[in-house]
Design an enzyme around this catalytic site. Structure first.
Site, PDB file in Angstrom:
ATOM      1  N   LYS A 107      -2.802  -2.623  -7.241  1.00  0.00           N
ATOM      2  CA  LYS A 107      -2.554  -1.253  -6.811  1.00  0.00           C
ATOM      3  C   LYS A 107      -3.103  -0.320  -7.866  1.00  0.00           C
ATOM      4  O   LYS A 107      -3.178  -0.679  -9.041  1.00  0.00           O
ATOM      5  CB  LYS A 107      -1.046  -1.002  -6.681  1.00  0.00           C
ATOM      6  CG  LYS A 107      -0.724   0.138  -5.743  1.00  0.00           C
ATOM      7  CD  LYS A 107      -0.738  -0.362  -4.324  1.00  0.00           C
ATOM      8  CE  LYS A 107      -0.304   0.683  -3.329  1.00  0.00           C
ATOM      9  NZ  LYS A 107      -0.025   0.055  -2.026  1.00  0.00           N
TER      10      LYS A 107
HETATM   11  N1  GLU Z   1      -2.180   0.721   0.873  1.00  0.00           N
HETATM   12  C1  GLU Z   1      -1.969  -0.219   1.916  1.00  0.00           C
HETATM   13  C2  GLU Z   1      -0.761  -1.095   1.602  1.00  0.00           C
HETATM   14  O1  GLU Z   1       0.098  -0.717   0.862  1.00  0.00           O
HETATM   15  C3  GLU Z   1      -3.219  -1.003   2.265  1.00  0.00           C
HETATM   16  C4  GLU Z   1      -3.838  -1.778   1.141  1.00  0.00           C
HETATM   17  C5  GLU Z   1      -5.208  -2.375   1.463  1.00  0.00           C
HETATM   18  O2  GLU Z   1      -5.671  -2.201   2.577  1.00  0.00           O
HETATM   19  O3  GLU Z   1      -5.781  -2.985   0.573  1.00  0.00           O
HETATM   20  O4  GLU Z   1      -0.594  -2.158   2.146  1.00  0.00           O
END
Ligand code: GLU
Length: 418
Positions: A107
């Site tokens: 993240k």
């Molecule tokens: N931000 C989204 C999540 O928390 C998608 C992450 C992604 O597609 O890599 O799952």
């Protein structure tokens, strides 16, 4: 690590500890999986439109890469901190494993209120952030995507900055790109569509009909708005929605396409759409409804309000919306929880499809994407449900234990280097 010690990180670790205890996780893996594999903090000097230079703080945390490149969104929000990003990265690891995607979790985040920046400032901030995290991202290393406060435009700037550095176009370095740059059909609505697929499975399991289902959605961004629209298309009645500034309630049901049209012309004010009576976010959580979908920030359902929830199903569109104390209260009250790492996995699942398409330079139809997404979510749902029934544990613990187990197996098979 002191900087990690925030309430969101403590929640992610407490969930992990509970699952690890229940599954008797190999003690050699325990500490390693509690801490992120790699954390990067960057300071980002940005020239503002008035000529001043402002310095922002950004993060990219890779929790675990034992099963493949790491994957996860980038959040632009004033409250972003290392602990929150690390918690979200850990949840991505379990989420990807549970869905069977060949990824670990990551993240990113920048501590900024994106709406206060001009378009040009946002671009300079994003490009500087992309340049600073450049050494640790890439299609085979770590693949960012949108999250709260970021979108397809921001992904385009990251893709461009990365491509400029290596000297050729690398669409596979991010997902959530616009279609023109190799994005995927259906990525925009994917998280919402996944929330709805999982919710329909839960309704079926509980013998409830979708026609008699009422839904309240907290958060009207990428996750909440698509969830509300798609669940209404499936026949449910959406009685309330909210955003960070408050919401609206209409017992007869809100016409979501009409609401969306008005929402964009009222500067994103739900009460100004005049389609229902004004309510607060806290009122929304306590509405009598079949399905409550928290799809905003984390830790919204806590020991302070859990006993007052009146929903039958809690479908967690957001990451980490419920604390562990609240879980226990909801369980005692018979609320069926579809945990975040299952309910909101549609986003990363279609991100995976986008990444595969970008790497192969070969594109799939919308029907293909929707069909594959639904198959993955419904299979993850039924595996989690069976696990939870068999092991007499909650849906949350079942989902976490299944995800953690796959990661643990990968670690043990690979062994310890050197
Ligand atoms: N931000 C989204 C999540 O928390 C998608 C992450 C992604 O597609 O890599 O799952």
């Amino acid at each position: 690590m002191q900087e990690l010690d925030t309430h969101t990180f403590r929640l992610a670790v407490a969930q992990f500890d509970q699952a690890a205890d229940a599954m008797h996780l190999d003690p050699r893996l325990r500490e390693r999986l509690t801490l992120p594999q790699r954390s990067l903090i960057v300071s980002l000097p940005v020239r503002m439109d008035d000529g001043r230079v402002e310095v922002f703080t950004g993060y990219r945390v890779q929790h675990d890469s034992s099963r493949g490149p790491t994957k996860g969104g980038i959040r632009y929000h004033p409250d972003v901190n290392l602990g929150e990003v690390a918690a979200l990265a850990m949840w991505m690891t379990w989420k990807c494993a549970l869905a069977g995607l060949p990824y670990g979790g990551a993240k990113g985040g920048v501590q900024v209120s994106p709406h206060t920046l001009s378009h040009a400032e946002l671009e300079r901030l994003t490009r500087r952030y992309a340049a600073e995290i450049f050494p640790i991202i890439g299609p085979d290393k770590d693949v960012p995507a949108p999250d709260i406060g970021t979108n397809a435009q921001i992904m385009s700037w990251i893709m461009d900055t990365y491509s400029q550095q290596v000297g050729y176009a690398v669409p596979g370095v991010v997902t959530g790109k616009p279609l023109t740059l190799g994005g995927s059909l259906g990525r925009d609505e994917a998280t919402g569509r996944g929330v709805v697929s999982a919710t329909l499975e839960a309704l079926r399991h509980l013998n409830l009909s979708v026609e008699n289902t009422t839904v309240a959605v907290q958060g009207f961004g990428n996750v909440g708005s698509h969830t509300a629209r798609i669940i209404q298309e499936e026949g449910a009645r959406v009685i309330a929605v909210s955003n960070s500034r408050g919401g609206i309630y209409n017992a007869k049901g809100l016409d979501i396409p009409e609401l969306l049209r008005r929402y964009h012309t009222t500067g994103n004010s739900l009460p100004d759409t005049k389609m229902g009576e004004s309510i607060t976010n806290e009122d929304l959580l306590k509405l009598n409804c079949t399905v409550l979908v928290p799809s905003a920030l984390s830790e919204q359902i806590t020991v302070h309000n859990a006993a007052e929830l009146r929903c039958r199903i809690l479908a967690e569109g957001a990451n980490g919306p419920t604390t562990l104390d609240a879980d226990r209260i909801l369980e005692d009250n018979g609320v069926f929880i579809i945990p975040d790492i299952l309910a909101n996995s549609g986003g990363v699942i279609v991100s995976y499809f986008e990444w595969v398409q970008s790497l192969q330079r070969f594109f799939w139809s919308a029907e293909d994407i929707q069909g594959r997404l639904q198959r993955i979510i419904t299979s993850a749902f039924s595996r989690t449900l069976h696990f939870s029934i068999e092991r007499k544990t909650s849906m949350r613990m079942a989902a976490l234990m299944s995800g953690i187990d796959l990661v643990a197996q990968a670690h043990l098979q690979r062994g310890l280097h050197p």
